[in-house]
Design an enzyme around this catalytic site. Structure first.
Site, PDB file in Angstrom:
ATOM      1  N   GLN A 109       0.883  -1.216   0.093  1.00 30.04           N
ATOM      2  CA  GLN A 109      -0.041  -0.015   0.385  1.00 30.04           C
ATOM      3  C   GLN A 109       0.868   0.941   0.291  1.00 30.04           C
ATOM      4  O   GLN A 109       0.040   2.425   0.029  1.00 30.04           O
ATOM      5  CB  GLN A 109      -1.142  -0.239   1.241  1.00 30.04           C
ATOM      6  CG  GLN A 109      -1.832  -1.309   1.223  1.00 30.04           C
ATOM      7  CD  GLN A 109      -2.721  -1.434   2.953  1.00 30.04           C
ATOM      8  OE1 GLN A 109      -3.861  -0.653   3.118  1.00 30.04           O
ATOM      9  NE2 GLN A 109      -2.270  -1.810   3.337  1.00 30.04           N
ATOM     10  N   HIS A 127      -1.212   1.334  -4.078  1.00 29.68           N
ATOM     11  CA  HIS A 127      -1.843   3.183  -3.734  1.00 29.68           C
ATOM     12  C   HIS A 127      -1.248   4.479  -4.998  1.00 29.68           C
ATOM     13  O   HIS A 127      -0.758   5.563  -4.829  1.00 29.68           O
ATOM     14  CB  HIS A 127      -1.415   3.556  -2.668  1.00 29.68           C
ATOM     15  CG  HIS A 127      -2.801   2.488  -1.795  1.00 29.68           C
ATOM     16  ND1 HIS A 127      -2.550   2.328  -0.294  1.00 29.68           N
ATOM     17  CD2 HIS A 127      -3.147   2.273  -2.423  1.00 29.68           C
ATOM     18  CE1 HIS A 127      -3.386   2.090  -0.433  1.00 29.68           C
ATOM     19  NE2 HIS A 127      -4.382   1.645  -1.229  1.00 29.68           N
ATOM     20  N   CYS A 156       3.319  18.184 -17.119  1.00 26.23           N
ATOM     21  CA  CYS A 156       3.622  17.029 -18.428  1.00 26.23           C
ATOM     22  C   CYS A 156       4.948  16.775 -19.499  1.00 26.23           C
ATOM     23  O   CYS A 156       4.614  17.851 -19.942  1.00 26.23           O
ATOM     24  CB  CYS A 156       2.023  17.141 -19.185  1.00 26.23           C
ATOM     25  SG  CYS A 156       2.185  15.584 -20.268  1.00 26.23           S
ATOM     26  N   CYS A 159       2.475  16.238 -23.267  1.00 22.89           N
ATOM     27  CA  CYS A 159       2.347  17.479 -23.764  1.00 22.89           C
ATOM     28  C   CYS A 159       1.891  19.216 -22.769  1.00 22.89           C
ATOM     29  O   CYS A 159       0.583  20.378 -23.299  1.00 22.89           O
ATOM     30  CB  CYS A 159       0.351  17.158 -23.187  1.00 22.89           C
ATOM     31  SG  CYS A 159      -0.225  17.271 -21.956  1.00 22.89           S
ATOM     32  N   GLY A 196       2.991  -4.516   9.108  1.00 22.54           N
ATOM     33  CA  GLY A 196       2.952  -3.189   9.239  1.00 22.54           C
ATOM     34  C   GLY A 196       1.810  -2.329   8.809  1.00 22.54           C
ATOM     35  O   GLY A 196       1.719  -1.094   7.990  1.00 22.54           O
ATOM     36  N   SER A 198      -2.814  -0.982   9.402  1.00 21.90           N
ATOM     37  CA  SER A 198      -3.450  -1.486  10.711  1.00 21.90           C
ATOM     38  C   SER A 198      -4.962  -2.183   9.686  1.00 21.90           C
ATOM     39  O   SER A 198      -5.725  -2.527  10.887  1.00 21.90           O
ATOM     40  CB  SER A 198      -3.554   0.312  10.982  1.00 21.90           C
ATOM     41  OG  SER A 198      -4.409   0.885   9.671  1.00 21.90           O
ATOM     42  N   ASN A 222       3.882  -7.069  13.595  1.00 24.59           N
ATOM     43  CA  ASN A 222       3.120  -6.093  13.980  1.00 24.59           C
ATOM     44  C   ASN A 222       3.005  -5.880  15.363  1.00 24.59           C
ATOM     45  O   ASN A 222       3.012  -6.437  16.053  1.00 24.59           O
ATOM     46  CB  ASN A 222       1.310  -5.975  13.761  1.00 24.59           C
ATOM     47  CG  ASN A 222       1.079  -3.754  14.228  1.00 24.59           C
ATOM     48  OD1 ASN A 222       1.184  -3.071  14.444  1.00 24.59           O
ATOM     49  ND2 ASN A 222       0.372  -3.924  12.522  1.00 24.59           N
TER      50      ASN A 222
END
Ligand code: OAD
Length: 252
Positions: A109, A127, A156, A159, A196, A198, A222
């Site tokens: 993530q 993500h 960009c 473009c 690691g 939640s 964890n």
């Protein structure tokens, strides 16, 4: 109920050694020992705030639509924190795991790129990546590594349109195909590690549930119990940087 352990026992080691298909989901906690702040944690689940705003508001689809420059300032701040950060022993152990198993999938993530910096080759980034930008006009993506940013928003390369961070914001869908590949890996796995995180942000937090339903053993790593602990077969209570390398130690 999961078994709670504070180190890798011989039994756990033999489960690891015998695994055929391994999938791993990581969250912000894997980078904590590198000095990257987590979003939540510390017992009270208080969420990270910056300039008085919670991350859920700063990293949101609403804010990118109304104030993209502020979103970039927040990401510029986070990029600045990452420039001097190195992967830790947890990241390095996972890169080594990849070489040990024929079927190994690392799903993260995190957007900090530290898994790749540690040598992991196959990383499914659910993500996105903080060092990439995406054009708001033509949708092409490009690497944008300058920190601090020279221009806000960056332009960009194709473009010259304004670009946004190529990361998933709250209220947005995950990039095409990535979650599907992660789900396939979770369904295939006989051993699934949740490290690691939640485990409160979906759909990522659904991956260990898929793995469990399909018969995988679930091992959580964890320092705290989490929302997913109840489905874990084993919770290894402690820091990833200390626990993950233990699986690579010669025993006996
Ligand atoms: P969280 O900040 O929610 O959770 C971090 C977890 O890491 C907590 O459960 C901590 O107990 C644990 N932790 C802390 N130090 C650790 C260590 N040394 N070793 C192992 N674990 C440790 O982070 P995520 O679960 O990754 O999304 O958050 C999920 C998503 O919410 C993020 O990807 C981000 C965020 O908002 C988006 O930006 C879309």
């Amino acid at each position: 109920m999961s078994t709670v352990l504070t180190h890798v026992t011989d039994e756990l080691q033999s489960i690891f050694d015998r695994a055929r298909s391994v999938a791993v989901l990581t969250g912000a906690g894997i980078s904590a020992e590198s000095g990257v702040p987590t979003f939540r944690g510390g017992g009270d689940s208080e969420i990270w705030t910056w300039r008085g705003r919670p991350v859920t508001e700063l990293s949101s689809a609403e804010l990118i639509a109304t104030d993209p420059q502020l979103v970039w300032e927040w990401f510029d701040y986070r990029r600045g924190m990452l420039t001097s950060v190195e992967p830790n022993a947890g990241h390095r152990a996972l890169a080594e795991w990849e070489r040990r198993f024929e079927d190994f999938t690392l799903v993260t993530q995190n957007i900090d790129d530290l898994h790749r910096a540690a040598g992991s080759l196959n990383v499914l980034e659910l993500h996105g990546n903080i060092w990439r930008a995406r054009c708001l006009r033509c949708a092409s993506t490009f690497e944008a590594r300058e920190s601090p940013l020279e221009e806000n928003p960056p332009r960009c390369l194709a473009c010259n349109g304004p670009a946004r961070p190529d990361v998933v914001l709250f209220g947005e869908l995950l990039p095409d195909g990535v979650f599907e590949r992660a789900e396939e890996a979770a369904a295939r796995a006989d051993l699934f590690f949740v490290i690691g995180t939640s485990a409160v942000v979906y759909p990522a937090a659904g991956l260990p549930i898929t793995a469990k339903r399909r018969g995988a053993r679930i091992i959580e790593v964890n320092p705290e119990m989490t929302d997913i602990s109840f489905i874990a077969d084993v919770t290894l209570l402690g820091k990833a940087g200390e626990l993950l390398p233990q699986f690579l130690k010669e025993r006996g």
